[in-house]
Motif scaffolding. Structure first.
Motif, short mmCIF file in Angstrom:
data_model
loop_
_atom_site.label_atom_id
_atom_site.label_comp_id
_atom_site.label_asym_id
_atom_site.label_seq_id
_atom_site.Cartn_x
_atom_site.Cartn_y
_atom_site.Cartn_z
N MET A 1 0.86 -1.17 0.00
CA MET A 1 0.00 0.00 0.00
C MET A 1 0.91 1.24 0.00
O MET A 1 1.86 1.30 0.76
CB MET A 1 -0.88 -0.05 1.26
CG MET A 1 -2.05 0.87 1.21
SD MET A 1 -3.17 0.72 2.65
CE MET A 1 -3.84 -0.91 2.45
N ASN A 2 0.58 2.20 -0.84
CA ASN A 2 1.40 3.41 -0.89
C ASN A 2 0.88 4.47 0.10
O ASN A 2 -0.16 4.29 0.73
CB ASN A 2 1.49 3.96 -2.33
CG ASN A 2 0.15 4.43 -2.86
OD1 ASN A 2 -0.67 4.99 -2.13
ND2 ASN A 2 -0.09 4.22 -4.15
N LYS A 38 8.18 16.36 10.81
CA LYS A 38 7.55 15.68 11.95
C LYS A 38 6.83 14.39 11.54
O LYS A 38 6.27 13.70 12.39
CB LYS A 38 6.56 16.61 12.63
CG LYS A 38 7.22 17.76 13.36
CD LYS A 38 6.27 18.34 14.38
CE LYS A 38 7.02 19.32 15.23
NZ LYS A 38 7.12 18.87 16.59
N GLU A 39 6.87 14.05 10.27
CA GLU A 39 6.10 12.90 9.79
C GLU A 39 6.48 11.60 10.50
O GLU A 39 5.59 10.87 10.97
CB GLU A 39 6.27 12.73 8.28
CG GLU A 39 5.45 11.59 7.72
CD GLU A 39 5.52 11.46 6.21
OE1 GLU A 39 5.04 10.43 5.71
OE2 GLU A 39 6.04 12.37 5.53
N THR A 40 7.75 11.28 10.60
CA THR A 40 8.17 10.02 11.23
C THR A 40 7.79 10.00 12.70
O THR A 40 7.29 8.98 13.21
CB THR A 40 9.68 9.79 11.04
OG1 THR A 40 9.96 9.75 9.64
CG2 THR A 40 10.12 8.48 11.67
N GLU A 41 8.00 11.10 13.38
CA GLU A 41 7.64 11.20 14.81
C GLU A 41 6.15 10.95 15.01
O GLU A 41 5.74 10.19 15.88
CB GLU A 41 8.03 12.58 15.33
CG GLU A 41 7.61 12.86 16.75
CD GLU A 41 7.89 14.32 17.15
OE1 GLU A 41 7.23 14.77 18.09
OE2 GLU A 41 8.72 14.99 16.50
N GLU A 42 5.32 11.60 14.18
CA GLU A 42 3.87 11.43 14.30
C GLU A 42 3.44 10.03 13.86
O GLU A 42 2.49 9.47 14.41
CB GLU A 42 3.13 12.51 13.51
CG GLU A 42 3.30 13.90 14.08
CD GLU A 42 2.81 14.05 15.53
OE1 GLU A 42 1.85 13.35 15.93
OE2 GLU A 42 3.39 14.88 16.25
N ALA A 43 4.14 9.45 12.88
CA ALA A 43 3.83 8.08 12.45
C ALA A 43 4.08 7.11 13.60
O ALA A 43 3.27 6.20 13.83
CB ALA A 43 4.66 7.70 11.24
N LYS A 44 5.15 7.29 14.34
CA LYS A 44 5.45 6.42 15.48
C LYS A 44 4.35 6.53 16.54
O LYS A 44 3.92 5.52 17.11
CB LYS A 44 6.81 6.77 16.09
CG LYS A 44 7.97 6.35 15.21
CD LYS A 44 9.30 6.79 15.80
CE LYS A 44 10.44 6.46 14.87
NZ LYS A 44 11.74 6.95 15.38
N LYS A 45 3.89 7.74 16.80
CA LYS A 45 2.81 7.94 17.78
C LYS A 45 1.51 7.30 17.29
O LYS A 45 0.77 6.68 18.07
CB LYS A 45 2.59 9.43 18.04
CG LYS A 45 3.74 10.10 18.76
CD LYS A 45 3.47 11.60 18.89
CE LYS A 45 4.65 12.35 19.46
NZ LYS A 45 4.40 13.81 19.48
N GLU A 106 -5.21 -3.17 8.73
CA GLU A 106 -4.62 -2.87 7.41
C GLU A 106 -3.48 -1.87 7.54
O GLU A 106 -2.42 -2.05 6.93
CB GLU A 106 -5.68 -2.28 6.47
CG GLU A 106 -6.63 -3.27 5.88
CD GLU A 106 -7.55 -2.59 4.88
OE1 GLU A 106 -7.08 -2.33 3.74
OE2 GLU A 106 -8.70 -2.30 5.23
N LEU A 107 -3.71 -0.82 8.31
CA LEU A 107 -2.68 0.20 8.49
C LEU A 107 -1.45 -0.36 9.19
O LEU A 107 -0.32 -0.08 8.78
CB LEU A 107 -3.25 1.39 9.25
CG LEU A 107 -4.26 2.23 8.46
CD1 LEU A 107 -5.15 3.04 9.40
CD2 LEU A 107 -3.54 3.13 7.47
N LEU A 108 -1.65 -1.16 10.21
CA LEU A 108 -0.52 -1.76 10.93
C LEU A 108 0.26 -2.74 10.06
O LEU A 108 1.46 -2.92 10.26
CB LEU A 108 -0.99 -2.44 12.22
CG LEU A 108 -1.41 -1.50 13.35
CD1 LEU A 108 -1.99 -2.29 14.51
CD2 LEU A 108 -0.23 -0.63 13.80
N LYS A 111 3.21 -0.69 8.33
CA LYS A 111 4.01 0.19 9.20
C LYS A 111 5.21 0.78 8.47
O LYS A 111 5.54 1.94 8.67
CB LYS A 111 4.54 -0.60 10.40
CG LYS A 111 3.58 -0.89 11.47
CD LYS A 111 4.33 -1.57 12.61
CE LYS A 111 3.42 -2.36 13.48
NZ LYS A 111 4.14 -3.03 14.57
N GLU A 112 5.88 -0.05 7.66
CA GLU A 112 7.08 0.42 6.97
C GLU A 112 6.78 1.64 6.10
O GLU A 112 7.56 2.59 6.07
CB GLU A 112 7.69 -0.69 6.10
CG GLU A 112 7.89 -2.02 6.79
CD GLU A 112 6.61 -2.85 6.93
OE1 GLU A 112 5.74 -2.84 6.05
OE2 GLU A 112 6.47 -3.49 8.00
#
Length: 116
Positions: A1-2, A38-45, A106-108, A111-112
């Motif tokens: 998924m993109n 901040k994308e990676t930081e917010e993605a982790k949260k 689906e989202l989990l 994760k990558e």
């Protein structure tokens, strides 16, 4: 998924009426951060919140068979939900299959891409 598909699924998740407010906030914060530093930081949260909120099938069954679940859903609906949970567990489901949990699963599974 993109990334675009993940963004659409995230918007779909936010639109689920019974999705918890903490998850909706984490989802919106990630959407707002896409393309920024901040994308990676917010993605982790966002991922952490999804992992905390997805309902394992055994937890769903336990809740819907409990007094608390019966009080919350009503006896008839709780019984039907417990039976459904047992059916999908027997078919191999690990999680609840409501709209919110299905989207989270689906989202989990992507994760990558969320972290890229």
């Amino acid at each position: 998924m993109n990334k675009e598909e993940l963004m659409k699924k995230t918007k779909d998740l936010i639109a689920v009426p019974y999705c918890c407010s903490e998850l909706k906030t984490a989802a919106q914060n990630w959407l707002d951060a896409v393309g920024t530093e901040k994308e990676t930081e917010e993605a982790k949260k966002y991922i952490a919140e999804m992992e905390a909120d997805i309902v394992a099938i055994d937890d769903l069954i336990q809740l819907t068979e409990s007094e608390k679940g019966i009080q919350y859903f009503g006896a008839e609906k709780a019984k039907a939900m417990a039976e459904h949970g047992k059916e999908i567990k027997a078919a191999g489901a690990k999680y609840c299959d409501c709209a919110a949990c299905s989207l989270v699963e689906e989202l989990l599974n992507n994760k990558e891409t969320l972290l890229s």
